[in-house]
Design an enzyme around this catalytic site. Structure first.
Site, PDB file in Angstrom:
ATOM      1  N   ASP A  39       0.814  -1.220   0.000  1.00  0.00           N
ATOM      2  CA  ASP A  39       0.000   0.000   0.000  1.00  0.00           C
ATOM      3  C   ASP A  39       0.849   1.272   0.000  1.00  0.00           C
ATOM      4  OD1 ASP A  39      -3.012  -0.741   1.969  1.00  0.00           O
ATOM      5  OD2 ASP A  39      -2.156  -1.717   0.214  1.00  0.00           O
ATOM      6  N   HIS A  68       3.538  -2.325   3.121  1.00  0.00           N
ATOM      7  CA  HIS A  68       3.564  -0.968   2.572  1.00  0.00           C
ATOM      8  C   HIS A  68       4.875  -0.681   1.826  1.00  0.00           C
ATOM      9  CE1 HIS A  68       0.443  -0.807   5.646  1.00  0.00           C
ATOM     10  NE2 HIS A  68      -0.041   0.262   5.031  1.00  0.00           N
ATOM     11  N   HIS A 111      -6.042   2.991  -4.207  1.00  0.00           N
ATOM     12  CA  HIS A 111      -6.000   3.212  -2.750  1.00  0.00           C
ATOM     13  C   HIS A 111      -6.358   4.658  -2.408  1.00  0.00           C
ATOM     14  CE1 HIS A 111      -5.226   1.943   1.266  1.00  0.00           C
ATOM     15  NE2 HIS A 111      -4.040   2.534   1.420  1.00  0.00           N
TER      16      HIS A 111
END
Length: 328
Positions: A149, A296, A199
């Protein structure tokens, strides 16, 4: 001598008609003037006077305090044009820009949504039942889906290098403005066989509390930014709500844009930088076959994530896991 009386002239039979004849003459002058573009009746004799340029171009005065009674046709006016019918032509609309949304803005600057791929009309707000949020792989069995992410960011290239070393395919859930700022990385993600996930534009939280129109913008504009960065043929298959903030409304917005709502089943909280051992231990403890791991590659210092991945990739291979994409 007989004196002859002076002869009295008899009245001319045409005398009474002279005023009428004069009127006919003047009327004739006016008619001729209209044809020849001259101004008549300017003198007592009815002589034709040439029309001046000023007289020909004088615009009638507009009524005081009101709008113009009519609009003169401009150059290029013709049948079918607004000016020809006396109606004002509509103004040319300026290119719209997307609104600025509140929330955390990752590094990379703010970018407008691309004009080449306008966002679709906002679907109506939905308050019914939610859709399914995906937390498993497409194939099931002893497979795992790696997802990253908040990128693309400084760590994305390092992560791509590690994935290539182990022939792993992963899913990158990208912030719209980061994708717009780093199109080369988006193209590299695609070129190396990975897939893309939306996202949001700005990563606002709590995402589930956003008004409907704001949620539509965050989801649809981010998708358009990612598609533009990736180039022709780019597909974005999922949307992952920041912080997992799904609700019935944003799930239906996602579905209306042809994407699936993507969650996870393993969260090592690497974004909080708990230390490499903690990241590795959490993944090893929580992972079950068919699981989706949340990590991430953007949003801050991701050196711990890169270091943990160096340990996790060989461990996953040793445990017999194969790598898959999330279900859709």
């Amino acid at each position: 001598m007989h004196r002859t009386a002076p002869r009295r002239r008899s009245p001319s039979p045409s005398l009474p008609g002279r005023p009428a004849g004069r009127r006919r003459l003047v009327a004739g002058c006016i008619a001729v003037a209209a044809v020849l573009g001259l101004s008549a009746c300017g003198t007592a004799s009815g002589a034709l006077q040439p029309t001046t340029a000023a007289a020909a171009t004088t615009t009638p005065a507009q009524p005081t305090g009101g709008a113009a009674a009519s609009i003169a046709p401009g150059p290029g006016s013709g049948p079918g044009s607004d000016a020809a019918t006396g109606a004002a032509a509509p103004p040319t609309a300026a290119e719209p820009h997307p609104p600025t949304a509140p929330g955390r803005s990752p590094a990379g600057g703010t970018h407008d949504a691309p004009t080449s791929s306008p966002a679709p009309s906002a679907p109506p707000a939905h308050t019914g039942s939610p859709t399914r949020v995906i937390g498993s792989t497409a194939s099931g069995g002893r497979t795992v889906a790696l997802t990253f992410d908040d990128g693309p960011g400084p760590a994305t290239g390092q992560i791509l290098d590690l994935l290539a070393q182990y022939h792993v395919r992963a899913t990158f859930c990208e912030i719209g403005q980061n994708a717009a700022a780093n199109p080369a990385l988006v193209k590299r993600v695609l070129a190396e066989g990975h897939r893309l996930c939306d996202h949001s534009v700005h990563h606002p939280q709590p995402f589930e509390k956003l008004p409907h129109d704001k949620a539509v913008y965050e989801i649809s504009a981010a998708r358009d930014m990612i598609v533009k960065a990736g180039g022709p043929g780019t597909r974005v298959g999922w949307f992952r709500a920041p912080g997992g903030g799904f609700n019935a409304d944003n799930e239906h917005i996602t579905a209306s844009l042809g994407m699936s709502s993507l969650g996870w089943s393993v969260d090592p909280r690497d974004w909080s930088r708990p230390g490499v051992p903690a990241i590795v231990a959490t993944v090893q403890k929580q992972l079950k076959p068919g699981g989706v791991i949340l990590m991430h590659d953007g949003g801050g210092d991701r050196s711990q994530t890169v270091a943990a991945l160096k340990q996790l990739l060989p461990w996953l291979v040793a445990q017999g896991y194969t790598f898959d994409f999330p279900a859709s």
